[in-house]
Every structure is written in C-alpha cells, then in structure tokens.
Design an enzyme around this catalytic site. Sequence first.
Site, PDB file in Angstrom:
ATOM      1  N   ILE A   1       0.112   9.643 -10.516  1.00 50.50           N
ATOM      2  CA  ILE A   1       1.058  10.753 -10.496  1.00 50.50           C
ATOM      3  C   ILE A   1       2.180  10.575 -11.511  1.00 50.50           C
ATOM      4  CG2 ILE A   1       2.595   9.852  -8.690  1.00 50.50           C
ATOM      5  CD1 ILE A   1       2.621  12.760  -7.562  1.00 50.50           C
TER       6      ILE A   1
ATOM      7  N   ASN B   1      12.164   6.830   0.530  1.00 49.01           N
ATOM      8  CA  ASN B   1      12.851   6.205   1.657  1.00 49.01           C
ATOM      9  C   ASN B   1      14.059   7.081   2.019  1.00 49.01           C
ATOM     10  OD1 ASN B   1      14.832   4.296   3.008  1.00 49.01           O
ATOM     11  ND2 ASN B   1      13.053   2.947   2.768  1.00 49.01           N
TER      12      ASN B   1
ATOM     13  N   VAL C   1       3.921   4.708  -4.117  1.00 53.25           N
ATOM     14  CA  VAL C   1       4.257   5.754  -5.079  1.00 53.25           C
ATOM     15  C   VAL C   1       5.730   5.676  -5.458  1.00 53.25           C
ATOM     16  CG1 VAL C   1       4.435   8.254  -5.413  1.00 53.25           C
ATOM     17  CG2 VAL C   1       2.417   7.300  -4.303  1.00 53.25           C
ATOM     18  N   ASP C   2       6.587   5.422  -4.485  1.00 52.18           N
ATOM     19  CA  ASP C   2       8.031   5.342  -4.740  1.00 52.18           C
ATOM     20  C   ASP C   2       8.338   4.273  -5.786  1.00 52.18           C
ATOM     21  OD1 ASP C   2      10.728   5.835  -4.480  1.00 52.18           O
ATOM     22  OD2 ASP C   2      10.980   4.619  -2.684  1.00 52.18           O
TER      23      ASP C   2
ATOM     24  N   GLY D   1      -0.356   6.719   3.298  1.00 48.05           N
ATOM     25  CA  GLY D   1      -0.446   5.306   2.942  1.00 48.05           C
ATOM     26  C   GLY D   1       0.401   4.443   3.859  1.00 48.05           C
TER      27      GLY D   1
END
Length: 361
Positions: free
Chosen positions: A10, A23, A32-33, A118
């Site tokens: 992404i 978060n 992903v973060d 996830g």
Amino acid sequence: MPFEIVRNDITNMRVDAIVNTANPNPVVGFGVDAGIHQKAGPALLAARQRIGKIPVGGAAVTPGFELSAKYVIHAVGPVWQGGDQKEEKLLHACYEKSLKLAKKWGCESIAFPLMCAGNHGFPKPLALQTAVRAISEFLMKHEMQVYLVVFSRDAFRLSEQLFRQVSSYIDENYILEKNLQEYGLSDKCGVRELQQQMILRAQRQRFYEAQETACLPCEAPVMASAPAPKAKKTRSKESLTDFLSQTDAGFTETLLKLIDKSGRKDSEIYRRANISKQHFSKIRNDPHYQPKKATAIALALALELSYEEAADLIGRAGYAFTNSSKFDLIIRYFIEQRNYNVVEINIALYEFDQPLLGGAS
C-alpha cells in the site's frame, strides 16, 4: 472501474489518499502502520502527534510527505474481543469516516488495506464483509476510485461457507468437452448454446439464400444480349438491407430500454455495475458500442436480471454463458442466489483467479 482489488504494498500506491490502520495514540505501531511511517519519513509522526489521540472508530488526515499519496488517513480500528463489543460497527465507521474525509479533502482515489484483519485479530471473512458493505454503500452515492490493497492472496478470504458453496457449484456444473455425449447435451445450458448456434446458422443460411435469390434471372423473357449487371447488384444490395433490418435490437438499445423499464437512474445503474460515469456515457451515446463481456455482465447484474434475461442482454453484444467457464459459473451462482452486489462478486472472482467485473474505458 470504481472498485478494484490490487496486490501491492500500500505504501507504493499512487493515489490521492492511503488509509493507515493506526494506533489510538500518536505512536508508531506494527504492520501497515510501521510501513507507512517508515516510507513517509519522520514528518508523518510529527503531524500525527499534533492531532493527538483518535477514538476507536474515528479517523484523521495528515499529509503523505514522502509517500506517493497526497494524504494519509489514520483510521483507528477496533481490536477483536469476541464480537460483542460493537467491533463490526466500529470497523464500518472506520471505512465510512475515511471515505468521507477523502471526499472532503477533494480526493478522487483512495487505497485501503483490509483493516483490522491482522494484528487486531478481526476474523478475515467478517473484516472483508464489513469492508465490502461500507465501500458499496459509499460508491452508490459518490464518485471515487477505491482500491482494496492486499499483499498476498492469503490476506483475505470469503467466508468458508460461501467459498465452499461457490466451489461446489462450480464442481457440479463444470462441463468438459469429453463429457459431451454423442446423442445429446448434458444440461440446459448446453441446450441453450446449441439453440443459439442453430439460430446463427439459420440466419446465415437465410442471408445466403437471399443473395442467391437476388442473383436469379427475372421470370420475364430477356434477350441473351441484354446485360443486367446493375439490376443484379441493386437487388442484391436491397436483399442484404432487408436481411439486416430483421436483426434484433443491439446491446445499447436493449440496455437503455431495460434501464427505462427498471425506473432507475443512470447513476444508480453504472455505480451498481462498478463502471465509471465516463464509461457509461460512452455506452449511452454510441448505439454501436461494443462492451467487454465483464462490462456487459456487470450491467446485467446492476439491473438485477434473471439468468435468462442476462444471457439475452450479453448475447446482443456477441457473448454467451457457458458451463465450461468458471467465470460464467460464478456469475450464474450469484444470480441464482439473487445476490447482485458487484463488489462482493468481484471478491469471489478474485479468490478463484477470474477477471473482475466492471470497467474503466
């Protein structure tokens, strides 16, 4: 097409906005973060810290900094706790608020991961179902290019029940050439195909007979020295015109009549079909437009046609359903189940390695 499934990282998506499963606190998380923060650079965390805490189910916007995307939408999804803590409702809110923010900031394209499937522990089939519902609802009212980005095919899955049902339907109906019998066909679909072939052969035969008739000498006596090539040519042309005038209405003409009969607006039809406004405009304004098979089927689904009606519509564009195609069988399964949600059908097609419905040009 307004909704697409793509296999990619992404952080590499060249879109107006990408969505980050963030978060609640302004810290860098996992998955992903972490990947988004790493590629965007330290300025992203600084911008996130200025926003402060985001409630679960909420979303906020920052610039994309070093990312290809203009913006990052930080959506705080719920952690799965068994399903009785309004997790599904909160996840739906994440998609809904992210899409509304993208619209507010003038975005024409947005890319989502499958949020909360996830590290948040959300059951993947339910996470996918929630995403499909939220995205479908938004696209019925707004124009935007929406991507669901998966890193691998295992990233999401239809519910096991639906996957088994579709698989079983394909297995039961999948017809190989070796199963065709010498004195007949093995199912109604085969009979319909044979009938279509016979109709086409009959039309060709009438055409050839018309040509031959046009070339026959007149009944009245004609001197051998009197040439009549011009008369033959004229009569042949008239016969061809007469023959062509007997053909059925084409795809576009039939489609527009069906839309009028349904009482739905054009915008509802092309959104339900997962095609762009520009694409639909081409179809409407060109009576000889030749759609791809996936586009023709998507429009049949948008109109909620029966299997026989859908077969007739796509037949006017030169296509047919066949039991030797997994793609066609999946479409047939969903029509028989009266499930016309093209976004959900595309998820099933993707799982079975089939092309997606809709189109962009």
